[in-house]
Scaffold this motif. Structure first.
Motif, PDB file in Angstrom:
ATOM      1  N   ASP A 113       4.115   2.274   2.201  1.00 41.92           N
ATOM      2  CA  ASP A 113       5.458   2.590   1.343  1.00 41.92           C
ATOM      3  C   ASP A 113       6.109   4.110   1.930  1.00 41.92           C
ATOM      4  OD1 ASP A 113       7.546   2.365  -0.492  1.00 41.92           O
ATOM      5  OD2 ASP A 113       6.231   3.229  -1.962  1.00 41.92           O
ATOM      6  N   GLN A 114       5.281   5.032   1.689  1.00 45.38           N
ATOM      7  CA  GLN A 114       5.861   6.317   1.810  1.00 45.38           C
ATOM      8  C   GLN A 114       5.897   6.779   3.475  1.00 45.38           C
ATOM      9  OE1 GLN A 114       4.686   9.060  -1.038  1.00 45.38           O
ATOM     10  NE2 GLN A 114       4.455   7.650  -2.648  1.00 45.38           N
ATOM     11  N   THR A 148       0.772  -1.268   0.056  1.00 44.77           N
ATOM     12  CA  THR A 148      -0.121  -0.297  -0.101  1.00 44.77           C
ATOM     13  C   THR A 148       0.680   1.320  -0.018  1.00 44.77           C
ATOM     14  OG1 THR A 148      -0.347   0.342   2.657  1.00 44.77           O
ATOM     15  CG2 THR A 148      -1.616  -1.161   1.469  1.00 44.77           C
ATOM     16  N   CYS A 149       0.392   2.338  -0.503  1.00 45.23           N
ATOM     17  CA  CYS A 149       1.355   3.459  -0.668  1.00 45.23           C
ATOM     18  C   CYS A 149       1.325   4.214   0.455  1.00 45.23           C
ATOM     19  CB  CYS A 149       0.659   4.589  -1.851  1.00 45.23           C
ATOM     20  SG  CYS A 149      -1.017   4.394  -1.710  1.00 45.23           S
ATOM     21  N   THR A 188       2.126   0.276  -7.150  1.00 44.82           N
ATOM     22  CA  THR A 188       1.713   1.533  -6.370  1.00 44.82           C
ATOM     23  C   THR A 188       0.709   1.440  -5.603  1.00 44.82           C
ATOM     24  OG1 THR A 188       0.791   2.164  -8.452  1.00 44.82           O
ATOM     25  CG2 THR A 188       2.900   2.553  -8.335  1.00 44.82           C
ATOM     26  N   CYS A 189      -0.587   2.105  -6.138  1.00 47.55           N
ATOM     27  CA  CYS A 189      -1.602   2.252  -5.340  1.00 47.55           C
ATOM     28  C   CYS A 189      -2.805   1.613  -5.887  1.00 47.55           C
ATOM     29  CB  CYS A 189      -2.021   3.835  -5.585  1.00 47.55           C
ATOM     30  SG  CYS A 189      -3.478   4.281  -4.508  1.00 47.55           S
TER      31      CYS A 189
END
Ligand code: SF4
Lengths: 228, 482, 241
Positions: C12-13, C8-9, C40-41
């Protein structure tokens, strides 16, 4: 006003919109199909009259109803006499049920018993006495069929409603009763569970807002004494 | 009093949040109704089966609505009721007015009915000089105050008893008392005189049985029984979705509705009315008129998702369970139907143009779906309507263009890893200006204007920052080959 | 058993440590874990705001990427992103082919805690954490995926920790994606009830399986200077003191 025009427009719209939905129905069904096959009405054990009465009493009392059990009509009259005295009822609305008439016949008192009262007079009554056609044990409910008795208003307008019931009229479930009353459907069927109530002000319970503030059931069970 | 509109939902909600009286009045709703509902549900063994059953009855009915409506109308007529058809609210109001005029009737009592609220029947009657009297306690309070209901089951839930006491002092001239019993008895006393003189009673309908032409109305107070028993004429307004096929189907709905709504096993009274009386000397009204009203309902049949809206039995459980409703109450929705079900049916009934905010007024938590006795997937409906709005199926012009652009950009960039990674890097750069101790505090001024969502977030909440090393970087360096 | 991570983004971020913890727990349980960097998403923000065309792009991409993998399961440390995967097929109401591809992917996708308990049959991860823990039921995990008992079982088995049940644990935290910034006042009014219960519980850590709810709850806790910390269940289950 052209009613048939409105009617056909509504039906056309219904059919048109249902048809428009068809292409989407299958995909939606995959997610949302009701699992109908699982539905079964729970099979309840046959209850003895004694259990039915006990069940009914418990559930009636849980909604604030008052319950007495008597052996016969004259004993019912005795209880009624006491109640009328207690409530100081002067004008009493009664239904036309033979059972009610018989019991009221036992009463020797100077209160006024009014059958088939006009609306004006009904509003002056302190108490209403009716019978009922059925009762539902699982909810403590009285079932009134308009074709059997003239009790629609006597059970509603006066501040106290006394209902005379016979043991054989009690059934266990709402479902049984619906099947029974459907067989010869009265124009009006009224279910009564407890006294009139409201929670409209701060969800606080208040009793007797428009209908009777008191519901009293006198049950005649002729097997009572024999067992005692 | 000014009625709020759905167009200004955001402002309405803000005002509601600042209204301490309102929030005090709403405080007990969730707990009281929630607990009563739980206890009532526990008295049936097969609750989930009942819900499934109810839904499949509704689905079956709606899929053949033309057939069941025809049966209902035929059977009700056979039993002596008179059936009228109304395409919309205006037609329904006109039918009522016509019936009153023909009977020269001016003394009207009404029992609570969401359908009559929906078409603003009272306003239509008042325009012709007729003052219908609402007889449900909550509705009467609202009518005295010149307000609209804020809940579909307890219309005056937004009022404290202190406010109601003041209202009674002002409008009916009693001495001030905030004893609920005294207030209730006052209503009984005053409304009785209205019942005694009423010429016509107007009610709603909870269920109409196709097989028998019977209408069923549920209540606790007894005012519906009075409304449908005392006056010579009874007019019932019924949405076309209220039909159920069989008489015994009522068993299922009578088990679900009171338990879900007020947490009762059964409401105090049920009136099952099949046509008119047989003999002139019988009790009850001489005439029963049933107005079958569409008013936007048939349109909802056009998609299985929207069709669900017509399964609603108006129990109010979704309102009680909704965290948004619990905070802001019903008026903020600016619609007769508030809460989750209101947020999905209002745009469908009155058009999405002025109600665009409503489908977004939800966190999509799903509490409504969980309590709904007929298993309406309200979140799914909300999403469906959001899509209609966003994709411009209904009306794109006024919807926020910037948002559409943003989502267009997002879907372009974030579905491409290289852009996605670039985005991470840019964020890391930008946040240097605002982050402190690894979080972003209150942002105001220029930055909040530049990125409104960031401003809206950080006004109350700290925001996290993009990590110095993303998971995919950590994966590469530390995890992949371990 | 081979697991393909859907990280999941947000994780991740914003909180990569959660991803790291997820990998650790799964590896400790004997799973082979892979991560496809092309992901990515899931497109949930677009889907939930009504942008279905955009959401469909994300869905197709997601399906294509994960179809290529020979992993037995797809596991994600987020209830709501898992739920989104389960919604993919609704995006293809008129396309049989994509609909069934979506359904196949959905069938092998699991939320992390449910995967541990229901698939791996693990209720004790040998974790240790000193402090008082409480659990917040994130709405999508709870109501879309029916995950209720699984995380509780796992948390109750954490050494040195005391588990307390949060009052109204199953009530929304007010996040709701764009709702949190479209109607921030309502969102925070709902959130403040949650915060009050967390404070009453006396918990050191409020645990959930969704980075989004943790961001909402944590953002407010941090603003109010509370001692309670938001923690992802993977972080707790990976902790070994
Ligand atoms: S949507 Fe469901 S829960 Fe809400 S009022 Fe209608 S029937 Fe009740």
């Amino acid at each position: 006003m052209n009613n048939s025009e409105a009617k056909s427009a509504i039906f056309a719209s219904i059919r048109q919109n249902l048809a428009a939905s068809l292409p989407f129905d299958a995909a939606h069904h995959a997610h949302h199909a009701p699992k109908d096959s699982t539905f079964t009405t729970p099979v309840l054990p046959e209850l003895s009259t004694e259990n039915l009465i006990e069940n009914f009493r418990k559930n009636l009392e849980s909604v604030g109803g008052n319950f007495s059990i008597v052996y016969d009509e004259s004993e019912a009259a005795e209880i009624l006499l006491m109640m009328i005295g207690e409530k100081k009822a002067r004008k009493i609305a009664v239904s036309d049920s033979p059972l009610v008439e018989k019991i009221v016949g036992f009463l020797k008192m100077d209160a006024e018993f009014i059958e088939n009262a006009s609306a004006d007079r009904l509003f002056e009554c302190d108490l209403g006495i009716t019978g009922a056609q059925w009762a539902i044990a699982e909810t403590g409910t009285l079932v009134l069929e308009s074709e059997s008795e003239r009790h629609r208003l006597a059970s509603l307008v006066p501040p106290v409603h006394v209902c005379i019931l016979e043991a054989g009229q009690i059934r266990q479930t709402l479902g049984e009763i619906l099947e029974l009353v459907q067989q010869s459907l009265s124009r009006t069927i009224t279910f009564i569970t407890g006294a009139s109530r409201t929670s409209d002000i701060e969800l606080t319970l208040a009793i007797g807002v428009h209908g009777p503030g008191e519901l009293i059931v006198i049950l005649i069970d002729k097997t009572e004494e024999a067992e005692n | 009093m000014e009625h709020l509109t759905a167009e200004t939902f955001d402002q309405n909600a803000r005002a509601a949040l600042a209204d301490t009286q309102l929030r005090g009045a709403l405080k007990n709703l969730a707990v009281t109704f929630g607990e009563r509902r739980q206890a009532a549900i526990a008295t049936v063994e097969n609750w989930e089966d009942l819900r499934e059953r109810a839904r499949s009855i509704k689905d079956e009915t709606l899929a053949h609505l033309d057939k069941y409506l025809t049966d209902f109308a035929d059977n009700a007529e056979k039993a002596g009721a008179q059936i009228h058809w109304a395409r919309d609210g205006r037609e329904a109001c006109a039918i009522v007015l016509e019936l009153l005029k023909e009977r020269d009737a001016t003394k009207i009592v009404k029992s609570k009915s969401m359908a009559t609220e929906e078409i603003h029947l009272n306003a239509a009657l008042e325009k012709t000089g007729i003052d219908p009297v609402e007889t449900d306690l909550g509705e009467w309070i609202i009518q005295l105050a010149g307000e609209t209901p804020s809940h579909i089951v307890v219309p005056a839930i937004h009022k404290t008893k202190g406010q109601i006491a003041d209202l009674f002092v002002e409008k009916v001239g009693i001495e001030k008392s905030d004893d609920v019993d005294v207030l209730t008895k006052t209503a009984r006393r005053i409304l009785r005189t209205r019942f005694a003189e009423a010429e016509v009673g107007i009610s709603g309908v909870n269920f109409g049985v196709a097989e028998t032409g019977t209408i069923l109305i549920l209540e606790n107070e007894g005012n519906i029984r009075l409304t449908t028993s005392l006056p010579k004429t009874h007019i019932a307004l019924m949405g076309i979705e209220k039909v159920v096929p069989r008489f015994t189907d009522l068993d299922v709905f009578l088990k679900l509705l009171p338990r879900s709504g007020t947490g009762q096993r059964l409401t105090t009274y049920q009136s099952l009315i099949t046509g008119t009386k047989r003999n002139a000397t019988d009790e009850g009204p001489a005439e029963v008129h049933i107005i079958l009203m569409d008013n936007g309902r048939s349109r909802m049949l056009a998609h299985p998702t929207t069709r669900q809206s017509l399964a609603c039995i108006r129990c109010g459980a979704c309102l009680n369970a909704c965290p948004v409703y619990q905070q802001i109450g019903g008026h903020a929705y600016g619609s007769v139907y508030p809460g989750p079900i209101g947020a999905v049916i209002t745009p469908q009934l009155v058009g999405i143009g002025k109600t665009k905010q409503l489908p977004f007024a939800s966190s999509l938590c799903g509490a409504c779906r969980e309590v709904c006795p007929v298993k309406i997937d309200i979140p799914e409906l909300l999403l469906h309507l959001r899509a209609e709005i966003a994709e411009g199926v209904t009306e794109t012009s006024t919807h926020k263009f910037s948002e559409k652009l943003a989502f267009g950009f997002y879907s372009f960039a974030w579905s491409r890893p290289e852009f996605y990674k670039l985005g991470t890097k840019i964020s890391r750069l930008l946040q240097k200006f605002v982050a402190k101790d690894g979080k972003i505090g209150k942002t105001s001024g220029f930055l909040a204007k530049l990125a409104p969502p960031l401003g809206a977030w950080t006004a109350w909440r700290d925001a996290p920052t993009v990590a110095p090393k993303s998971f995919r970087e950590i994966w590469k360096s530390d995890l992949e080959n371990k | 058993m081979k697991i393909s991570l859907f990280i999941t983004c947000l994780v991740d971020q914003l909180c990569p440590q959660v991803g790291k913890a997820t990998v650790e727990v799964l590896r400790r349980a004997g799973c082979e874990v892979v991560f496809d960097e092309r992901q990515t998403c899931c497109g949930q923000p677009a889907f939930n705001t009504g942008y279905r065309t955009e959401a469909r792009k994300f869905a197709k991409r997601f399906i294509e990427i994960f179809e290529e993998s020979d992993a037995d399961f797809i596991v994600s440390p987020s209830g709501s992103c898992t739920a989104m995967v389960k919604h993919f097929d609704e995006l293809f109401a008129e396309d049989e082919n994509w609909r069934s591809r979506a359904a196949r992917i959905a069938a092998k996708t699991y939320e992390f805690s449910a995967f541990l308990v229901n698939v791996l049959k693990i209720e004790d991860t040998n974790a240790s954490f000193s402090g008082k823990l409480t659990w917040h039921d994130a709405c999508h995990g709870l109501r879309d995926l029916n995950v209720r008992d699984e995380p509780r079982k796992l948390l109750k088995n954490v050494r040195n920790a005391e588990f307390v049940e949060l009052k109204n644990a199953d009530v929304c935290c007010g996040f709701g994606g764009t709702f949190a910034v479209k109607y921030p006042e309502i969102s925070v009014a709902i959130l403040d009830n949650k915060i009050a219960e967390i404070e009453k519980s006396g918990a050191d850590a409020v645990v959930a399986c969704d980075a989004s709810c943790l961001m909402q709850i944590g953002g407010r806790l941090s603003r109010l200077g509370s001692k309670a910390k938001p923690m992802h269940i993977a972080e707790i289950l990976a902790a070994q003191e």
